[in-house]
Scaffold this active site. Sequence first.
Site, PDB file in Angstrom:
ATOM      1  N   GLU A 314       0.580  -0.638  -0.008  1.00 11.29           N
ATOM      2  CA  GLU A 314      -0.538  -0.029  -0.152  1.00 11.29           C
ATOM      3  C   GLU A 314       0.864   1.027   0.263  1.00 11.29           C
ATOM      4  OE1 GLU A 314      -3.631  -1.443   3.040  1.00 11.29           O
ATOM      5  OE2 GLU A 314      -1.581  -1.332   3.624  1.00 11.29           O
TER       6      GLU A 314
HETATM    7  C1  TNX Z   1      -4.064  -3.908   4.654  1.00 13.78           C
HETATM    8  S1  TNX Z   1      -3.193  -5.933   3.841  1.00 13.78           S
HETATM    9  C2  TNX Z   1      -3.352  -4.062   6.060  1.00 13.78           C
HETATM   10  C3  TNX Z   1      -2.655  -3.360   7.090  1.00 13.78           C
HETATM   11  C4  TNX Z   1      -4.175  -3.337   7.410  1.00 13.78           C
HETATM   12  C5  TNX Z   1      -5.288  -4.272   7.134  1.00 13.78           C
HETATM   13  C6  TNX Z   1      -6.407  -4.443   7.920  1.00 13.78           C
HETATM   14  C7  TNX Z   1      -1.926  -5.379   3.874  1.00 13.78           C
HETATM   15  C8  TNX Z   1      -0.298  -6.192   3.598  1.00 13.78           C
HETATM   16  N1  TNX Z   1      -2.111  -4.706   4.673  1.00 13.78           N
HETATM   17  O1  TNX Z   1      -1.952  -2.057   6.815  1.00 13.78           O
HETATM   18  O2  TNX Z   1      -3.657  -2.875   8.959  1.00 13.78           O
HETATM   19  O3  TNX Z   1      -5.110  -4.252   5.761  1.00 13.78           O
HETATM   20  O4  TNX Z   1      -6.979  -5.451   8.056  1.00 13.78           O
END
Ligand code: TNX
Length: 508
Positions: A314
């Site tokens: 992300e």
């Molecule tokens: C996605 S999936 C994230 C996290 C959040 C989570 C909450 C991923 C690698 N990153 O930053 O905490 O969703 O479910």
Amino acid sequence: MRHPGSVIPLPTEQHVPPGAPPFVLTSASRILATDASAPVATYLASVLRRSTGFALPVETALEARPAPAGTNAGHDITLHLDLDDIAGVGAEGYRLETSERGCVITATTNAGLFYGIQSLRQLFPPDLEEHSVRSAAWEAIATSITDRPRFSYRGAMLDVARHFFDATEVCAFLDRIALFKINVLHLHLTDDQGWRISIDGRPELTDVGGSSEVDGGPGGFYTREDFTRIVEHAAAQFITIVPEIDLPGHTNAALASLPELNPSGTAPDSYVGTEVGFSSLDTHSDATWAFLGDVIRDVAAQSPGPWLHFGGDESHATPPDDYREFVGRASRLVAEHGKVPIAWHEAGISSDLAPGTIGQYWSYRVPQDDSADRALSFVRQGGSLILSPADVAYLDMTYDDDSPIGLSWADGPTSVRESYEWEPTTILPEAASAILGVEAPLWTETVRSRADIDYLVFPRLAAVAEIAWSVVPDASERRTWEDFSIRLEAFASRFRALGIRPGGPAVD
Ligand code: TNX
């Protein structure tokens, strides 16, 4: 009679001779082992002493004891290291035999003996897990189990960045997950809301970055001593710690700690919200790479395991070309410090990863967007895959609309049954042979206490552990939701004895 084989995860093979008298642990029982297995024998004694109050002396000898058919006093437990693998159980497997003649666990390694011990615990009445002495008939059903894991990487993840959990809490978590033969704990040590590991020469990271968490709580961080304590407590239970430093996004806590990481030279405020995707390191600056050199060197030094996770998820605030170049360079930096890099699947956009970099897949059972291609890129570059499909393996999802905590973005709510009924090899079929294992992450935006952790983790981690350890469903008529839910029901009183209040309607 109790359910004959309420062991979770389901053992590969189990035979229950009808009507055979049980193994009985008594005040005269001993634990017999070779010197090389003294640590696991001592561990077993400490597990069994708590509630039975028996002395359970550990007697070790240099030489392996002969398998004691008939010669055993009848109430003893023998841990037998069989280096020639006569039982054919491999490096992590074991054979467990209980009868009126005694209990024998055979394995080729102490890890295998440890897994045999986890199964043996579950053959005794649930009161065994109580933390004070009580009187009970300490009987284990007569049975013979031959067992070995399907995958070598059987992971759980704890996000200690969004809410901090101190070394004592992490050790308690390790004690709980070990019961299900989990052998990796991935610690998500840094994020926008907090920096949790001390780094030599960079005290600001923990002074500033360690003092925030979601909702403005006090935060916290691990000193070197704390982190060593976690690593050693894990190792004693054959669990490897995977440290994650999330880069180049999810870095507000680092940016707030070190002004020189910011192009403006001014540090942003601490962040205690739950948005993702707004922060990024400046991938071109010398200060960034000097910082990363210090961080990766020291995290590698504090972590005896083979892996170091550098995040990569992300990074919406990093320009795409910069991101691609950054993850390649970060993977090589990790490799230069002697660790096998792991990254979230987004990093597969780079075709310049250090050879063997492992991808952690977090899209759904049906891959969304370009996640399949990014994950397969790791395999093309000689790496393997850890599967954490968010719609079934994310422990922070709500169970149903009544769940008091948890998120639901990943096609949630996620029932216990959904966490149980999925097959790793069907997600990216062309990479089936490159699957290292599976991991169930607990993100902690809504998780503030041990009770919150337990509520979301159990029983769904037990479901994912069965996927990681047990045979494929087609290979055993007991590898079904129906059988699992019966075993889970039998587990309810064991959870209670362990001090765990699981979530989910299935075990209410
Ligand atoms: C996605 S999936 C994230 C996290 C959040 C989570 C909450 C991923 C690698 N990153 O930053 O905490 O969703 O479910």
